[in-house]
Design a protein around this motif. Sequence first.
Motif, PDB file in Angstrom:
ATOM      1  N   LYS A 123     -12.154  -2.735   8.069  1.00 38.60           N
ATOM      2  CA  LYS A 123     -12.052  -1.144   8.809  1.00 38.60           C
ATOM      3  C   LYS A 123     -13.929  -0.426   7.955  1.00 38.60           C
ATOM      4  CE  LYS A 123      -7.492  -1.426  10.146  1.00 38.60           C
ATOM      5  NZ  LYS A 123      -6.533  -0.626   9.849  1.00 38.60           N
TER       6      LYS A 123
ATOM      7  N   ASN B 200       2.972  -6.236   6.524  1.00 41.06           N
ATOM      8  CA  ASN B 200       3.023  -5.691   7.523  1.00 41.06           C
ATOM      9  C   ASN B 200       3.617  -6.070   8.686  1.00 41.06           C
ATOM     10  OD1 ASN B 200       1.231  -3.842   6.911  1.00 41.06           O
ATOM     11  ND2 ASN B 200      -0.854  -4.355   6.802  1.00 41.06           N
TER      12      ASN B 200
ATOM     13  N   ARG C 263      -4.836  -9.419  18.869  1.00 43.74           N
ATOM     14  CA  ARG C 263      -5.409  -8.242  18.148  1.00 43.74           C
ATOM     15  C   ARG C 263      -5.860  -8.743  16.826  1.00 43.74           C
ATOM     16  NH1 ARG C 263      -4.624  -4.880  13.340  1.00 43.74           N
ATOM     17  NH2 ARG C 263      -5.164  -2.976  14.012  1.00 43.74           N
TER      18      ARG C 263
ATOM     19  N   GLN D 253      -8.768  -6.450  13.330  1.00 42.54           N
ATOM     20  CA  GLN D 253      -8.839  -5.430  13.150  1.00 42.54           C
ATOM     21  C   GLN D 253     -10.439  -5.317  13.000  1.00 42.54           C
ATOM     22  OE1 GLN D 253      -7.518  -4.468   8.281  1.00 42.54           O
ATOM     23  NE2 GLN D 253      -7.613  -6.622   9.060  1.00 42.54           N
TER      24      GLN D 253
ATOM     25  N   LYS E 102       0.660  -1.631  -0.274  1.00 39.86           N
ATOM     26  CA  LYS E 102      -0.599  -0.225   0.248  1.00 39.86           C
ATOM     27  C   LYS E 102       0.764   1.504   0.059  1.00 39.86           C
ATOM     28  CE  LYS E 102      -2.532   0.961   3.779  1.00 39.86           C
ATOM     29  NZ  LYS E 102      -3.885   0.490   4.285  1.00 39.86           N
TER      30      LYS E 102
ATOM     31  N   TYR F  39      -7.191  -3.567   0.679  1.00 33.76           N
ATOM     32  CA  TYR F  39      -7.700  -2.456   0.686  1.00 33.76           C
ATOM     33  C   TYR F  39      -8.930  -1.967   0.031  1.00 33.76           C
ATOM     34  CZ  TYR F  39      -3.482  -3.101   3.029  1.00 33.76           C
ATOM     35  OH  TYR F  39      -2.510  -3.321   3.633  1.00 33.76           O
TER      36      TYR F  39
HETATM   37  C1  LMR Z   1      -4.229  -3.838  10.417  1.00 34.21           C
HETATM   38  O1  LMR Z   1      -4.964  -3.108  10.978  1.00 34.21           O
HETATM   39  O2  LMR Z   1      -3.776  -4.588  10.547  1.00 34.21           O
HETATM   40  C2  LMR Z   1      -4.049  -3.599   8.363  1.00 34.21           C
HETATM   41  O3  LMR Z   1      -5.514  -3.003   8.331  1.00 34.21           O
HETATM   42  C3  LMR Z   1      -3.142  -2.234   8.573  1.00 34.21           C
HETATM   43  C4  LMR Z   1      -3.045  -2.241   6.733  1.00 34.21           C
HETATM   44  O4  LMR Z   1      -3.489  -0.724   6.793  1.00 34.21           O
HETATM   45  O5  LMR Z   1      -2.913  -3.159   6.173  1.00 34.21           O
END
Ligand code: LMR
Length: 334
Positions: free
Chosen positions: A92, A212, A168, A170, A39, A235
């Motif tokens: 999200k 990530n 954890r 999202q 990204k 995304y």
């Molecule tokens: C996360 O919060 O783990 C991912 O959505 C971060 C991202 O934008 O790749």
Amino acid sequence: MKLRHLVAGLLTAGLAFAAFAQQPLVIKFSHVVAQDTPKGKASEFFAKRAGELTGGKVKVEVYANSTLYKDKEEMEALQIGAVQMLAPSLAKFGPLGAREFEVFDLPFIFDNSDELHKVTTGPVGKQLFGKLQSRGITGLAYWDNGFKSFSANKPLKAPDDFKGLKMRIQSSKVLEAQMRAVGALPQVMAFSEVYQALQTGVVDGTENPHSNLYTQKMHEVQKHMTVSDHGYLGYAVITNKKFWDGLPADVRGQLEKAMEEATAFANKIAKEENDGALEKVKASGKTQVYMPTPAERLALKKAMVPVHKEMESRIGKETIEAVYKATGFDPGKL
Ligand code: LMR
């Protein structure tokens, strides 16, 4: 005398206007991951091409790594017009009320990127973008990241290994259900806070694609990782609808072209970036990387796929079935 003043005033105003007209239009593009990720690289690519294709009329400023806003704030900032573009992960969108997007979070729903692309480039992808309009958001493109691995400080091979672990996630109810399906305790947390939460033991583990995990140095505070490919993370590039509709048509067209090119670029590099990150995690020697056997992966799949049915009333049966139809997934055949 008065006339002279008036003429001088008009001239000054005219010059000021001309100067203003030559200022590029600034688009603030905010995101939460490192620059050195699919990204991060795709947003820089878009910024470059947007500048070139508009002949400098548009300047895209990219703010990476949550430097401008964290996950939740960035959505609000887009809606009030404080930033013009974002690329949040599909997980999200639930808190905005666009629950259908959580279909992408269903564990094991895609076997590979080809199946995923059948959805994002087909009617379902378009319909989902339609759900954003009433929230003042226009969807511009889907960008890949990739398939997720689990990490923790203990090996994660069988569903039972997850019992009692604080994981954890999202902000997705589907991910919450996925973790509960194996007895883990899901904890929603902004991406920018994950490293510290893992380091201090606020949470025990997490899930993410390798790019990530590596760029946030999570592997330095997680002893084990399982390449489970159990779910997808990608995304939606989005913009403020009012801002986008208000652009001159030629500029909007040039930006659409830049976005098309950036999307092809993002989807081309995503897998290489994730494979490269996995190699770097292995080379660091800090995390033991485990490749599950087909039987172990199947056991995980059997434990997690019931989440599809459980989440039907939230996501919508039609959306889930439309995805099954596009990919050929059959939950009855496990
Ligand atoms: C996360 O919060 O783990 C991912 O959505 C971060 C991202 O934008 O790749």
